[in-house]
Every structure is written in C-alpha cells, then in structure tokens.
Motif scaffolding. Structure first.
Motif, short mmCIF file in Angstrom:
data_model
loop_
_atom_site.label_atom_id
_atom_site.label_comp_id
_atom_site.label_asym_id
_atom_site.label_seq_id
_atom_site.Cartn_x
_atom_site.Cartn_y
_atom_site.Cartn_z
N LEU A 64 46.68 38.43 31.99
CA LEU A 64 47.43 37.21 31.69
C LEU A 64 48.65 37.11 32.59
N GLY A 65 49.31 38.25 32.82
CA GLY A 65 50.48 38.28 33.70
C GLY A 65 50.14 37.93 35.14
N ALA A 66 48.88 38.14 35.52
CA ALA A 66 48.42 37.78 36.86
C ALA A 66 48.03 36.30 36.93
N GLY A 67 48.19 35.58 35.81
CA GLY A 67 47.92 34.15 35.80
C GLY A 67 46.50 33.76 35.47
N LEU A 68 45.71 34.69 34.98
CA LEU A 68 44.32 34.37 34.66
C LEU A 68 44.21 33.77 33.27
N PRO A 69 43.36 32.76 33.12
CA PRO A 69 43.14 32.18 31.79
C PRO A 69 42.27 33.12 30.94
N THR A 70 42.31 32.93 29.64
CA THR A 70 41.56 33.82 28.76
C THR A 70 40.06 33.76 29.00
N ARG A 71 39.52 32.62 29.42
CA ARG A 71 38.08 32.56 29.68
C ARG A 71 37.71 33.48 30.84
N ALA A 72 38.56 33.58 31.86
CA ALA A 72 38.29 34.49 32.98
C ALA A 72 38.48 35.94 32.54
N ILE A 73 39.48 36.17 31.72
CA ILE A 73 39.73 37.53 31.23
C ILE A 73 38.54 38.02 30.43
N ASN A 74 37.96 37.14 29.65
CA ASN A 74 36.79 37.51 28.87
C ASN A 74 35.66 37.99 29.78
N GLU A 75 35.51 37.36 30.93
CA GLU A 75 34.49 37.76 31.90
C GLU A 75 34.85 39.08 32.58
N LEU A 76 36.13 39.36 32.72
CA LEU A 76 36.58 40.54 33.45
C LEU A 76 36.64 41.82 32.62
N LEU A 77 36.63 41.72 31.32
CA LEU A 77 36.83 42.91 30.49
C LEU A 77 35.80 43.99 30.75
N ASP A 78 34.59 43.60 31.07
CA ASP A 78 33.56 44.60 31.38
C ASP A 78 33.79 45.27 32.73
N CYS A 79 34.68 44.71 33.54
CA CYS A 79 34.97 45.25 34.87
C CYS A 79 36.15 46.22 34.84
N ILE A 80 36.59 46.60 33.67
CA ILE A 80 37.71 47.53 33.55
C ILE A 80 37.19 48.85 33.01
N GLN A 81 37.17 49.85 33.84
CA GLN A 81 36.78 51.19 33.42
C GLN A 81 37.98 52.13 33.49
N ASP A 82 38.78 51.94 34.51
CA ASP A 82 39.96 52.76 34.78
C ASP A 82 41.17 51.88 34.46
N PRO A 83 42.14 52.38 33.71
CA PRO A 83 43.29 51.55 33.33
C PRO A 83 44.10 51.02 34.51
N ASP A 84 43.99 51.65 35.67
CA ASP A 84 44.83 51.25 36.79
C ASP A 84 44.14 50.39 37.84
N ARG A 85 42.84 50.10 37.64
CA ARG A 85 42.16 49.27 38.62
C ARG A 85 40.95 48.58 38.01
N LEU A 86 40.53 47.51 38.66
CA LEU A 86 39.35 46.78 38.24
C LEU A 86 38.17 47.23 39.09
N GLU A 87 36.99 47.15 38.53
CA GLU A 87 35.77 47.48 39.26
C GLU A 87 35.42 46.32 40.21
N PRO A 88 34.56 46.59 41.20
CA PRO A 88 34.18 45.54 42.16
C PRO A 88 33.60 44.28 41.52
N CYS A 89 33.03 44.38 40.32
CA CYS A 89 32.48 43.20 39.66
C CYS A 89 33.55 42.14 39.38
N ALA A 90 34.82 42.52 39.43
CA ALA A 90 35.91 41.58 39.17
C ALA A 90 36.23 40.71 40.37
N VAL A 91 35.86 41.15 41.55
CA VAL A 91 36.30 40.49 42.79
C VAL A 91 35.89 39.02 42.85
N PRO A 92 34.65 38.63 42.58
CA PRO A 92 34.32 37.20 42.69
C PRO A 92 35.18 36.31 41.80
#
Length: 127
Positions: A64-92
């Motif tokens: 949210l602090g990065a400006g993403l709407p909740t609908r996008a965040i919902n899509e990105l949650l599966d791309c978080i494995q490590d607390p400090d970085r997002l997985e490549p699936c988040a890039v698109p």
C-alpha cells in the motif's frame, strides 16, 4: 471442546493483531473484506487470526505504501515468499502500475506547465 479452546488460544483477536502490526482493527477488517487476510470465527463470533497473518499485514502495508491498490495487492500476495523481496511473478503487475504512474506523472507535468504558462502570461510585466 477443549481442542477448540486450545486452538482459539493460539490465535490472535483483532485487537492483538492490530497491536502487533500497528494497524487499526478497522483496517484489519477492511483487509479481510477485500480478501487480503483470512480470519476464523470463535464460538462467540469474534475474528481470530493465525499469528502468521501479522507478517502478511506487514506485506500489505508495504505494498500500500508503494501506491498499489488492494486489488493488485491481492494478486501479489502469492508472490511473497521472503519478507524482504517479491518473487518474479510480481514483476508484470508492478510494471503495469509503474506505467500507470508514469502516465499520471506525465499528465500532471503537462497540467503544471499549462498552469505555469497561464500564470506567466498573466504577470503584469509579461506584455
């Protein structure tokens, strides 16, 4: 029944989760309504959260602090494995939002330039 009580004792009430994450209970209920976090219900109907949800809430707040709407965040949650970085699936998804922000910035710069031009042409010494 003793098993249910023991399981409920390991779960966090909404106020406890709020204290752990620095997020208001109201915001946690909103996250739940948007499908960002899941809660179980106690026998009395109280929301109960797995302690692991605290880390998920931290991720949500970062996104949210990065400006993403909740609908996008919902899509990105599966791309978080490590607390400090997002997985490549988040890039698109991130690239899509970056392009949107770049477009908005461009429009704002154009609007600003137009306003500055109007100000400059209205100045007493501009004639």
């Amino acid at each position: 029944m003793a098993q249910a009580s023991r399981d409920e004792g390991q779960l966090l009430r909404v106020g406890d989760l709020a204290a752990r994450t620095g997020t208001s209970p109201r915001m946690l209920r909103y996250y739940e309504s948007r499908g960002l976090i899941d809660a179980e219900r106690s026998s009395s109907g109280q929301r109960l959260f797995d302690p692991a949800v605290a880390e998920q809430v931290r991720h949500i707040r970062m996104l949210l602090g990065a400006g993403l709407p909740t609908r996008a965040i919902n899509e990105l949650l599966d791309c978080i494995q490590d607390p400090d970085r997002l997985e490549p699936c988040a890039v698109p998804i991130l690239v899509e939002h970056l392009r949107d922000y770049d477009s908005q910035i461009s429009e704002l710069v154009s609007t600003r330039d137009t306003l500055q031009g109007l100000i400059d042409s209205s100045a007493p010494n501009s004639h």
